[in-house]
Design a protein around this motif. Structure first.
Motif, PDB file in Angstrom:
ATOM      1  N   TRP A   1       7.742 -34.953  21.135  1.00  0.00           N
ATOM      2  CA  TRP A   1       7.206 -35.664  22.362  1.00  0.00           C
ATOM      3  C   TRP A   1       6.198 -36.492  22.039  1.00  0.00           C
ATOM      4  O   TRP A   1       5.059 -36.211  21.381  1.00  0.00           O
TER       5      TRP A   1
ATOM      6  N   ASP B   1      13.297 -35.404  31.873  1.00  0.00           N
ATOM      7  CA  ASP B   1      12.571 -35.991  30.637  1.00  0.00           C
ATOM      8  C   ASP B   1      13.267 -37.109  29.898  1.00  0.00           C
ATOM      9  O   ASP B   1      14.480 -37.103  29.924  1.00  0.00           O
TER      10      ASP B   1
ATOM     11  N   VAL C   1      14.697 -29.641  26.212  1.00  0.00           N
ATOM     12  CA  VAL C   1      14.367 -31.092  27.033  1.00  0.00           C
ATOM     13  C   VAL C   1      14.826 -30.632  28.338  1.00  0.00           C
ATOM     14  O   VAL C   1      15.867 -30.376  28.627  1.00  0.00           O
TER      15      VAL C   1
ATOM     16  N   VAL D   1      14.358 -39.582  27.036  1.00  0.00           N
ATOM     17  CA  VAL D   1      14.411 -39.343  25.534  1.00  0.00           C
ATOM     18  C   VAL D   1      14.955 -40.824  24.926  1.00  0.00           C
ATOM     19  O   VAL D   1      15.618 -41.841  25.473  1.00  0.00           O
TER      20      VAL D   1
ATOM     21  N   GLN E   1      15.270 -28.295  19.720  1.00  0.00           N
ATOM     22  CA  GLN E   1      14.404 -28.581  20.768  1.00  0.00           C
ATOM     23  C   GLN E   1      14.947 -28.542  22.532  1.00  0.00           C
ATOM     24  O   GLN E   1      15.720 -29.328  22.612  1.00  0.00           O
TER      25      GLN E   1
ATOM     26  N   TRP F   1      10.661 -38.237  24.529  1.00  0.00           N
ATOM     27  CA  TRP F   1      11.229 -37.553  23.234  1.00  0.00           C
ATOM     28  C   TRP F   1      11.606 -38.595  22.164  1.00  0.00           C
ATOM     29  O   TRP F   1      12.584 -39.252  22.706  1.00  0.00           O
TER      30      TRP F   1
ATOM     31  N   ARG G   1       6.244 -30.149  24.398  1.00  0.00           N
ATOM     32  CA  ARG G   1       5.663 -31.083  25.428  1.00  0.00           C
ATOM     33  C   ARG G   1       4.526 -30.868  25.801  1.00  0.00           C
ATOM     34  O   ARG G   1       4.309 -29.661  26.330  1.00  0.00           O
TER      35      ARG G   1
END
Length: 492
Positions: A109, A392, A388, A394, A386, A119, A52
């Motif tokens: 991202w 964050d 996260v 999604v 990945q 994401w 990110r």
């Protein structure tokens, strides 16, 4: 599988980001944002997964067309072939870009046109797991930048109109309680009882243009059908339903542009729903709003705001998905005449099995919902290798997952008889679309009626002249002009 080169580790030199000139006809160029400063964010990430970017590292989105659509940007690890997302060209056919992401950056991202980062999850297996992951909340209070989430995610105007407490924004136990109350309206038995009314509405709409030999199937058919159907289900009086049609039309027209137009319609709808709930308390019927009032009065602890929010989201989510399902479905059939001919032949023989699998395939191939609605990580999670971070956002790309060759044979081929078809067109898990049975009924009825009554239906404009709405979540055509042999009045 080929992966792009890994992103630079924190502290390593990063190529400078560049922005296109505002108003450039070529659209915004891909940018290379700086890596996130926190070393812990890259620990354990598989090679090839994009980290990110640091907050504020990417350039402002460039101005798009006159209608206000702008392109988003992705954290680019230097792969020259990476596609540009969220342009008008992308809106017309996003599937090649999604195929690239599935192959090279399945959890990526991205800076969206609104300026919010999220994401994107594009592979089927990751998407299905993410949709059912209880660690991902639907409530925007979990967003790292909640102020930005308030103003740039979700439905415009829902917060100021006190409409936040609906199924798309809440988690258990409140979600469980509210879903239980409204699920009674969408049982297979209740939907089957509603089938004659859906057929009546469908026949009335087709009667309105069948004798002309031409029509816009979005504005004259796919749009009004689910509006009138959900209004009937909710208990909106017939004399008020045209107001709902106007408000819904405003939402569709502005869905890919300025949020203010949608917000104004949301506020008007909220004011009306409050008045309708008040009126119905003295005259309860067999409709859904009356059922919500009864639940509140019987001690289910449903506030008036919750009742209004539930009615609102059933209308908002229930009409546009069906508009797009019918519109996208007819568009797909027009582009695949051999599949359409097989379906028409099946209908002529009085068989329904192919119609049922056809609706499922149309949901998979070019469905009405492109991205699932927003989710926010409540704790650090790993999706598809990945990392996260907590807070964050999604976004699960349903359209990409439904074309994943790891799950579907020949995913870019339309096969109306496809049996192995566990698509995610209506989501998965506890937030699976509550109104899916009604939408399927409306789609089956609409397609069967059109293909039977107007058997030589043809597009009236070239494919390149069609325009898709530029919104983030939904995927649908602005219009679908068609021609056909006019139906003789005695045939109606």
């Amino acid at each position: 599988m080929t992966h792009p080169a890994p992103r630079p580790r924190p502290g390593s030199p990063t190529p400078p980001a560049s922005c296109p000139a505002a108003g450039s006809t070529a659209g915004p160029a891909a940018v290379v944002p700086a890596a996130r400063a926190a070393a812990g964010r890259t620990a354990g990430i598989a090679a090839g997964a994009a980290d990110r970017p640091a907050a504020g590292s990417s350039c402002e989105p460039a101005t798009g067309t006159a209608t206000g659509t702008t392109a988003g940007t992705t954290a680019t690890p230097g792969a020259g072939a990476e596609p540009e997302l969220f342009t008008w060209e992308f809106a017309g056919d996003p599937y090649p870009a999604y195929a690239w992401l599935r192959e090279h950056a399945p959890v990526r991202w991205t800076t969206l046109p609104s300026g919010v980062g999220a994401w994107l999850v594009t592979r089927y297996g990751d998407a299905r797991e993410t949709l059912a992951d209880a660690r991902l909340s639907k409530n925007p209070v979990h967003h790292t930048e909640e102020g930005k989430a308030r103003s740039r995610t979700g439905i415009p105007g829902e917060r100021s109109a006190d409409l936040m407490t609906h199924l798309l924004n809440i988690d258990p136990p409140d979600h469980t309680r509210l879903r239980r109350l409204v699920s009674k309206a969408f049982t297979p038995r209740r939907v089957a009882q509603f089938a004659p009314r859906v057929q009546e509405l469908t026949d009335r709409l087709v009667d309105g243009f069948a004798g002309r030999g031409e029509a816009d199937l979005i504005h004259e058919f796919a749009f009004p059908l689910p509006i009138y159907a959900i209004c009937d289900l909710l208990g909106v009086p017939a004399e008020d339903q045209d107001d709902f049609r106007d408000w819904a039309g405003m939402m569709i027209r502005h869905g890919g542009g300025p949020r203010g137009g949608v917000a104004r319609s949301v506020k008007r709808m909220r004011a009306y729903l409050g008045e309708l709930i008040h009126r119905k308390r003295g005259d309860l019927g067999d409709d859904l709003i009356s059922g919500l009032i009864r639940a509140s009065d019987d001690g289910e602890h449903l506030t008036e705001n919750e009742a209004a929010a539930m009615a609102f989201i059933l209308l908002f989510a229930g009409f546009e998905t069906t508009v797009n399902l019918i519109g996208n479905g007819v568009h797909t059939l027009l582009r695949h005449p051999e599949q359409r001919a097989a379906l028409q032949d099946s209908l002529a023989r009085g068989q329904s099995a192919l119609l049922e699998t056809a609706v499922e395939e149309l949901l998979r191939y070019d469905g009405p919902v492109e991205l699932a609605t927003w989710r926010y990580a409540t704790v650090p999670v790993t999706i598809g290798g990945q990392a996260v971070a907590a807070g964050d956002p999604v976004l699960v790309v349903l359209a990409a997952a439904n074309r994943d060759p790891e799950r579907f044979a020949a995913p870019d081929t339309v096969d109306l008889a496809r049996r192995d078809n566990p698509h995610l067109g209506y989501g998965h898990g506890i937030h699976y679309c509550l109104g899916a049975p009604l939408a399927r009924l409306e789609a089956r009825t609409a397609l069967a009626s059109l293909l039977t009554r107007l058997p030589d239906l043809q597009p009236a404009v070239a494919e390149e002249e069609l325009r898709w709405r530029g919104g983030l979540i939904m995927r649908g055509l602005r219009s679908l002009p068609v021609t056909f042999t006019p139906e003789h009045p005695q045939a109606r």
